[in-house]
Design a protein around this motif. Structure first.
Motif, PDB file in Angstrom:
ATOM      1  N   TYR A  37       0.822  -1.212   0.000  1.00  0.00           N
ATOM      2  CA  TYR A  37       0.000   0.000   0.000  1.00  0.00           C
ATOM      3  C   TYR A  37       0.857   1.264   0.000  1.00  0.00           C
ATOM      4  O   TYR A  37       0.557   2.236  -0.685  1.00  0.00           O
ATOM      5  N   VAL A  38       1.934   1.218   0.769  1.00  0.00           N
ATOM      6  CA  VAL A  38       2.821   2.395   0.836  1.00  0.00           C
ATOM      7  C   VAL A  38       3.789   2.437  -0.356  1.00  0.00           C
ATOM      8  O   VAL A  38       4.513   3.400  -0.532  1.00  0.00           O
ATOM      9  N   GLY A  39       3.766   1.366  -1.175  1.00  0.00           N
ATOM     10  CA  GLY A  39       4.629   1.324  -2.354  1.00  0.00           C
ATOM     11  C   GLY A  39       6.100   1.219  -2.032  1.00  0.00           C
ATOM     12  O   GLY A  39       6.941   1.837  -2.687  1.00  0.00           O
ATOM     13  N   LEU A  40       6.434   0.414  -1.038  1.00  0.00           N
ATOM     14  CA  LEU A  40       7.810   0.321  -0.563  1.00  0.00           C
ATOM     15  C   LEU A  40       8.730  -0.272  -1.623  1.00  0.00           C
ATOM     16  O   LEU A  40       8.410  -1.285  -2.253  1.00  0.00           O
ATOM     17  N   LYS A  41       9.906   0.357  -1.794  1.00  0.00           N
ATOM     18  CA  LYS A  41      10.881  -0.085  -2.790  1.00  0.00           C
ATOM     19  C   LYS A  41      12.223  -0.370  -2.125  1.00  0.00           C
ATOM     20  O   LYS A  41      12.556   0.203  -1.080  1.00  0.00           O
ATOM     21  N   ALA A  42      12.979  -1.243  -2.744  1.00  0.00           N
ATOM     22  CA  ALA A  42      14.317  -1.571  -2.252  1.00  0.00           C
ATOM     23  C   ALA A  42      15.170  -0.305  -2.175  1.00  0.00           C
ATOM     24  O   ALA A  42      15.121   0.549  -3.061  1.00  0.00           O
ATOM     25  N   GLY A  43      15.933  -0.204  -1.087  1.00  0.00           N
ATOM     26  CA  GLY A  43      16.839   0.918  -0.922  1.00  0.00           C
ATOM     27  C   GLY A  43      16.232   2.151  -0.282  1.00  0.00           C
ATOM     28  O   GLY A  43      16.968   3.086   0.059  1.00  0.00           O
ATOM     29  N   GLU A  44      14.917   2.187  -0.108  1.00  0.00           N
ATOM     30  CA  GLU A  44      14.305   3.363   0.497  1.00  0.00           C
ATOM     31  C   GLU A  44      14.580   3.409   1.997  1.00  0.00           C
ATOM     32  O   GLU A  44      14.728   2.371   2.656  1.00  0.00           O
ATOM     33  N   ARG A 127       6.776  17.780   2.954  1.00  0.00           N
ATOM     34  CA  ARG A 127       7.962  16.917   2.922  1.00  0.00           C
ATOM     35  C   ARG A 127       7.862  15.936   1.762  1.00  0.00           C
ATOM     36  O   ARG A 127       6.834  15.811   1.099  1.00  0.00           O
ATOM     37  N   SER A 128       8.929  15.194   1.564  1.00  0.00           N
ATOM     38  CA  SER A 128       8.967  14.230   0.459  1.00  0.00           C
ATOM     39  C   SER A 128       8.660  12.808   0.912  1.00  0.00           C
ATOM     40  O   SER A 128       8.704  11.884   0.104  1.00  0.00           O
ATOM     41  N   SER A 129       8.340  12.635   2.190  1.00  0.00           N
ATOM     42  CA  SER A 129       8.052  11.299   2.703  1.00  0.00           C
ATOM     43  C   SER A 129       6.652  10.850   2.313  1.00  0.00           C
ATOM     44  O   SER A 129       5.740  11.660   2.144  1.00  0.00           O
ATOM     45  N   ARG A 130       6.473   9.540   2.196  1.00  0.00           N
ATOM     46  CA  ARG A 130       5.147   8.934   2.131  1.00  0.00           C
ATOM     47  C   ARG A 130       4.834   8.476   3.557  1.00  0.00           C
ATOM     48  O   ARG A 130       5.599   7.718   4.152  1.00  0.00           O
ATOM     49  N   PHE A 131       3.721   8.920   4.104  1.00  0.00           N
ATOM     50  CA  PHE A 131       3.447   8.816   5.538  1.00  0.00           C
ATOM     51  C   PHE A 131       2.256   7.881   5.749  1.00  0.00           C
ATOM     52  O   PHE A 131       1.144   8.177   5.323  1.00  0.00           O
ATOM     53  N   LEU A 132       2.494   6.747   6.398  1.00  0.00           N
ATOM     54  CA  LEU A 132       1.444   5.769   6.670  1.00  0.00           C
ATOM     55  C   LEU A 132       1.197   5.724   8.170  1.00  0.00           C
ATOM     56  O   LEU A 132       2.124   5.514   8.956  1.00  0.00           O
ATOM     57  N   SER A 133      -0.056   5.928   8.563  1.00  0.00           N
ATOM     58  CA  SER A 133      -0.394   6.050   9.979  1.00  0.00           C
ATOM     59  C   SER A 133      -1.211   4.858  10.466  1.00  0.00           C
ATOM     60  O   SER A 133      -2.288   4.579   9.942  1.00  0.00           O
ATOM     61  N   LEU A 134      -0.683   4.168  11.487  1.00  0.00           N
ATOM     62  CA  LEU A 134      -1.454   3.165  12.212  1.00  0.00           C
ATOM     63  C   LEU A 134      -1.967   3.846  13.478  1.00  0.00           C
ATOM     64  O   LEU A 134      -1.421   3.701  14.560  1.00  0.00           O
ATOM     65  N   PRO A 192      -7.279   8.417  -4.222  1.00  0.00           N
ATOM     66  CA  PRO A 192      -5.888   8.873  -4.119  1.00  0.00           C
ATOM     67  C   PRO A 192      -4.911   8.145  -5.020  1.00  0.00           C
ATOM     68  O   PRO A 192      -3.829   8.659  -5.295  1.00  0.00           O
ATOM     69  N   GLY A 193      -5.262   6.930  -5.469  1.00  0.00           N
ATOM     70  CA  GLY A 193      -4.325   6.166  -6.271  1.00  0.00           C
ATOM     71  C   GLY A 193      -3.080   5.789  -5.480  1.00  0.00           C
ATOM     72  O   GLY A 193      -3.092   5.764  -4.245  1.00  0.00           O
ATOM     73  N   ALA A 194      -1.995   5.511  -6.179  1.00  0.00           N
ATOM     74  CA  ALA A 194      -0.758   5.096  -5.512  1.00  0.00           C
ATOM     75  C   ALA A 194      -0.212   6.246  -4.666  1.00  0.00           C
ATOM     76  O   ALA A 194      -0.355   7.416  -5.014  1.00  0.00           O
ATOM     77  N   MET A 195       0.446   5.899  -3.557  1.00  0.00           N
ATOM     78  CA  MET A 195       1.001   6.921  -2.678  1.00  0.00           C
ATOM     79  C   MET A 195       2.147   7.671  -3.343  1.00  0.00           C
ATOM     80  O   MET A 195       2.976   7.087  -4.037  1.00  0.00           O
ATOM     81  N   ARG A 196       2.166   8.995  -3.110  1.00  0.00           N
ATOM     82  CA  ARG A 196       3.178   9.882  -3.655  1.00  0.00           C
ATOM     83  C   ARG A 196       3.873  10.633  -2.519  1.00  0.00           C
ATOM     84  O   ARG A 196       3.354  10.683  -1.407  1.00  0.00           O
ATOM     85  N   PRO A 197       5.029  11.233  -2.765  1.00  0.00           N
ATOM     86  CA  PRO A 197       5.681  12.040  -1.731  1.00  0.00           C
ATOM     87  C   PRO A 197       4.734  13.108  -1.189  1.00  0.00           C
ATOM     88  O   PRO A 197       4.047  13.792  -1.952  1.00  0.00           O
ATOM     89  N   GLY A 198       4.694  13.235   0.135  1.00  0.00           N
ATOM     90  CA  GLY A 198       3.804  14.187   0.782  1.00  0.00           C
ATOM     91  C   GLY A 198       2.433  13.641   1.109  1.00  0.00           C
ATOM     92  O   GLY A 198       1.626  14.331   1.730  1.00  0.00           O
ATOM     93  N   ASP A 199       2.161  12.390   0.713  1.00  0.00           N
ATOM     94  CA  ASP A 199       0.857  11.781   1.009  1.00  0.00           C
ATOM     95  C   ASP A 199       0.814  11.240   2.427  1.00  0.00           C
ATOM     96  O   ASP A 199       1.824  10.748   2.956  1.00  0.00           O
ATOM     97  N   TRP A 200      -0.371  11.326   3.027  1.00  0.00           N
ATOM     98  CA  TRP A 200      -0.672  10.693   4.316  1.00  0.00           C
ATOM     99  C   TRP A 200      -1.824   9.725   4.103  1.00  0.00           C
ATOM    100  O   TRP A 200      -2.818  10.071   3.462  1.00  0.00           O
ATOM    101  N   ARG A 201      -1.690   8.497   4.628  1.00  0.00           N
ATOM    102  CA  ARG A 201      -2.779   7.517   4.540  1.00  0.00           C
ATOM    103  C   ARG A 201      -2.878   6.750   5.856  1.00  0.00           C
ATOM    104  O   ARG A 201      -1.864   6.507   6.520  1.00  0.00           O
TER     105      ARG A 201
END
Length: 379
Positions: A37-44, A127-134, A192-201
């Motif tokens: 969901y957060v679109g995590l990629k190698a190296g991030e 910011r440029s982070s993708r922010f996922l909130s539990l 919202p589609g795929a998460m982008r920098p500055g997104d909160w979900r």
């Protein structure tokens, strides 16, 4: 007397039950969906901001899944955040400094960003982070239930909802407890589609969010941020999008103290995730259940609504099994989200398993691992 049959009133993660270490195996399907969901990629660079009281097994599951995808993982254990800005002077310099350097931020907080100025939505968007909130959901129970719903199924439900509700003129919410409130001119968050920098979900993914132009009627609060489950009926009367009257014994007094200058209606959310718990779930879990409803009232600033920053006195009010009518058309009937039965939704669910299993809105029927995300055959 507690009047809500679905939940108690846990006040932080410290009141949530811990799980056995081997439970990490059963958390992985939900955590895999989280990473997808957060679109995590190698190296991030991944930052986990977890309150000291979060179950270590939950933290380990998320960290292990991120590390398995070759992400650079950091875990920051922090003091619990305070509600409603009651500790506005607390230093969050370390948290915000770390946040600035991360590609992905995953938080396990109880009160969450809406109560905290340095991590409020305007700061996240800058910011440029993708922010996922539990938010109240960094628990094994949330990952085992709502977290297991395939994201594609949730997006199908969200798109179908937005197709009908985005042009709505009014949304009327009623309940057996006496809620009868109408929201006019609602503006919905788009797909919202795929998460982008500055997104909160939030996670688990849960609902369709909207902001009303006007709100009129009565809300019988079944659970709320400030009081938990009230011991007696808690009644809010709204006129002109403002809370004009609060009635209901000790809970009413607690709510009035929380925002002495009064409240306005900030937003509402219609729950869409059939696998999110009602029984045993925290408020911010239950609100995402398919067919549930909640709305957020916020404290006035010098007597007026200010929507550009944190209201601090934000209070979410839960209605577990409402009836929702949109422009005269039934959308939820006594807690049953009617679109769960529509062919287009069942067709998407069938890509993962039997639709009657995937879409069963009794979350006690936990999805078997083989139906939780990866399509059969690895497609």
């Amino acid at each position: 007397m507690t009047i809500n049959p679905y939940a108690g009133s846990p006040f932080s993660y410290v009141a949530e039950p811990a799980v056995a270490p081997n439970s990490i195996v059963e958390l992985m399907p939900g955590v895999r969906n989280l990473c997808d969901y957060v679109g995590l990629k190698a190296g991030e660079r991944v930052l986990l901001i977890m309150e000291h009281t979060v179950d270590p097994v939950v933290i380990q599951a998320i960290a292990a899944a991120a590390a398995f995808q070759d992400a650079d993982v950091r875990i920051l254990s922090v003091a619990p955040f305070s509600p409603g800005g009651c500790d506005r002077e607390a230093s969050l310099d370390i948290e915000t400094a770390a946040f600035r350097e991360a590609d992905v931020v995953i938080t396990g907080t109880w009160w969450g960003e809406v109560h905290t100025a340095p991590l409020f939505f305007d700061q996240i968007k800058a910011r440029s982070s993708r922010f996922l909130s539990l938010h109240m959901t960094a628990t094994a129970g949330a990952l085992l239930t709502g977290g297991r719903l395939p994201a594609e199924v949730f997006y199908a439900l969200l798109r179908r909802t937005l197709r009908q509700l985005s042009a709505a003129k009014s949304i009327r919410v009623t309940s057996a407890r006496g809620t009868d409130v109408t929201f006019s001119g609602p503006a919905f968050d788009p797909d919202p589609g795929a998460m982008r920098p500055g997104d909160w979900r939030p996670f688990p993914y849960g609902g369709a969010n909207f902001w009303p132009t006007d709100t009129e009627g009565v809300i019988m609060v079944e659970d709320c941020t400030v009081t938990g489950v009230p011991e007696e009926s808690l009644r809010l009367t709204l006129e002109g999008n403002l809370v004009r009257k609060i009635e209901g014994g000790a809970a009413a007094e607690q709510l009035r103290r929380y925002a002495p200058d009064g409240f306005y209606m900030r937003h509402g959310l219609i729950g869409l995730n059939p696998k999110v718990r009602i029984a045993g779930g925290t408020q911010f879990e239950r609100e995402k259940h398919a067919g549930a409803f909640y709305c957020g009232i916020d404290g006035l600033t010098d007597g007026v609504p200010v929507k550009t920053g944190p209201g601090f006195a934000h209070c979410d009010c839960q209605v577990d099994r409402p009836t929702v009518v949109v422009d005269g058309e039934l959308f939820i009937e006594r807690g049953r989200l009617l679109i769960l039965d529509e062919p287009e939704i069942r067709e998407v669910a069938a890509r993962y398993g039997p639709p009657e299993v995937i879409l069963d809105d009794n979350p006690v029927m936990i999805l078997p691992r083989r139906y939780t995300g990866t399509r059969p055959g690895g497609a």
